[in-house]
Design an enzyme around this catalytic site. Structure first.
Site, short mmCIF file in Angstrom:
data_model
loop_
_atom_site.label_atom_id
_atom_site.label_comp_id
_atom_site.label_asym_id
_atom_site.label_seq_id
_atom_site.Cartn_x
_atom_site.Cartn_y
_atom_site.Cartn_z
N GLY A 83 2.62 -2.48 79.28
CA GLY A 83 3.89 -2.04 79.84
C GLY A 83 3.97 -2.36 81.32
N GLU A 84 5.14 -2.11 81.87
CA GLU A 84 5.37 -2.39 83.29
C GLU A 84 6.34 -1.37 83.85
OE1 GLU A 84 6.53 -6.13 86.26
OE2 GLU A 84 6.71 -6.33 84.09
N GLY A 85 6.06 -0.87 85.05
CA GLY A 85 6.93 0.11 85.69
C GLY A 85 6.98 -0.10 87.18
N PHE A 87 5.13 1.17 89.41
CA PHE A 87 3.80 1.03 89.98
C PHE A 87 3.30 -0.41 89.86
CE2 PHE A 87 -0.77 0.95 89.73
CZ PHE A 87 -1.21 1.88 90.65
N GLY A 88 3.47 -0.98 88.71
CA GLY A 88 2.95 -2.31 88.42
C GLY A 88 2.78 -2.48 86.93
N ASP A 206 8.30 13.73 87.46
CA ASP A 206 8.82 12.57 86.71
C ASP A 206 8.49 12.72 85.24
OD1 ASP A 206 10.25 10.22 86.53
OD2 ASP A 206 8.52 8.93 86.90
#
Length: 368
Positions: A83-85, A87-88, A206
């Site tokens: 995955g990607e968000g 943060f990175g 969050d």
């Protein structure tokens, strides 16, 4: 049920403490755990983590080199991307001979910080300082971290079933979570959040379905603690801060004023409960009549307190306990109350959910 949307987002707090190229922060370890439940310790951790550039890391955490993480993930290939968000990127990897469990191999999830990402860097430091020493069955376990020149990473235990969000909202699949599994996930997530609130006076900030990870038996484990912060002391009603997080899950008072309490997390939990019940995401522009926000859309259905009004996920094909669904809807409504002081505590939420889960299981057994 009052709902407040449309307030402008506050800017993300700026951060100037990122080290220069090639520089390293001083990493220290703390062996003291006796006072870890106190608000004073959390406040002190805030100051140590952000005031002077030091990271207070638990001695049980492993410090990895970037070369070790490259080897564990086979150089971060696309097929290892989980995955990607903000943060990175997160990659799946395998450790050989460096794990603490005694097993020969340990599957891990490696978060790699985006280059020059100030927000991600701040979250990286915060996760190490706050979460490294905490252990609970419903919190994702931080195994270690990496600080190798400009390469920064966090290493977590791997969750084979992914996130709750992926399980509920993934497209092109007829698979879905059964009713009993949804209740199990709700109970586990509530227990994790209640633990943060009651034992550590910590606010997640969050909480959302994407940050609820699932192990092989669908046990829920909260993740992404980069925005976590200490709650207000006993003589204060709230913490004043700038809004950060995900708007569609955020409590109205937090979005509008920056006033933050543990009840802000309770509101977010209410949104997730609606997602579990309906199978719909917190925000979807495809919903008609201008009700892209799930809370607003569901709010239009609360017309009769005597029966279930919220549509239940059609993929369940009626295979759920109607009484339990009604109680979930009512609990979500309580969590989503406009005024924070009228929302239940997470401990109360856990108690209610455990009661719903037990009653639902008994009803299934009677009907078997």
């Amino acid at each position: 049920m009052g709902v407040c949307f449309g307030t402008p987002d506050f800017p993300t707090p700026s951060f100037t403490g990122k080290p220069k190229s090639g520089a390293k922060w001083k990493i220290t370890t703390s062996s003291s755990s006796a006072a870890s439940n106190s608000h004073d310790l959390l406040t002190a951790r805030d100051k140590r983590a952000f005031g002077d550039g030091k990271i207070v890391a638990d001695p049980s955490l492993t410090v990895f080199s970037f070369a070790e993480l490259k080897e564990a993930t086979k150089n971060f290939p696309a097929d290892a991307l989980l995955g990607e968000g903000g943060f990175g990127r997160v990659y799946k990897g395998m450790l050989h001979g460096k794990q603490q469990s005694g097993s020969k191999e340990t599957i891990i999830a490696v978060k790699i910080l985006k280059p020059a990402g100030a927000q991600g860097y701040r979250q990286w430091r915060r996760e190490i300082a706050f979460i490294g020493a905490i252990s609970h069955p419903n919190l994702a376990k931080l195994l270690g971290f990496c600080q190798d020149d400009e390469n920064l990473a966090l290493v977590y235990e791997f969750m084979p079933m992914g996130s709750l969000g992926n399980q509920i909202f993934r497209k092109g699949s007829a698979d879905h979570l059964s009713w009993d599994v949804r209740l199990k996930i709700a109970v586990g997530a509530a227990r994790g959040l209640a633990f943060l609130h009651s034992s550590y006076n910590m606010i997640h900030r969050d909480f959302k379905s994407a940050n609820i990870l699932l192990d092989g038996s669908y046990m829920a484990k909260l993740s992404d603690f980069g925005l976590v912060r200490s709650g207000p002391p006993e003589d204060k009603s709230h913490v004043s801060t700038q809004f950060v997080g995900t708007s569609d899950y955020a409590a109205p008072e937090y979005r509008a004023t920056g006033h933050l309490t543990v009840q802000s997390d309770v509101y977010s939990f209410g949104v997730v409960l609606l997602e579990i019940l309906t199978g719909l995401s917190a925000h979807d522009m495809r919903r008609l009549a201008g009700n892209a926000e799930l809370v607003k859309w569901v709010g239009s259905h609360f017309r009769d307190n005597r029966k279930l009004r919220t549509p239940v996920d059609s993929r369940l094909e009626g295979k759920y306990c109607a009484i339990s669904a009604f109680r979930i809807e009512q609990l979500a409504c309580k969590c989503l109350r406009y005024r924070a002081r009228f929302r239940p505590s997470m401990s109360e939420v856990v108690e209610t959910l455990e009661s719903i889960e037990a009653a639902s299981a008994n009803r299934v057994q009677r009907n078997a």
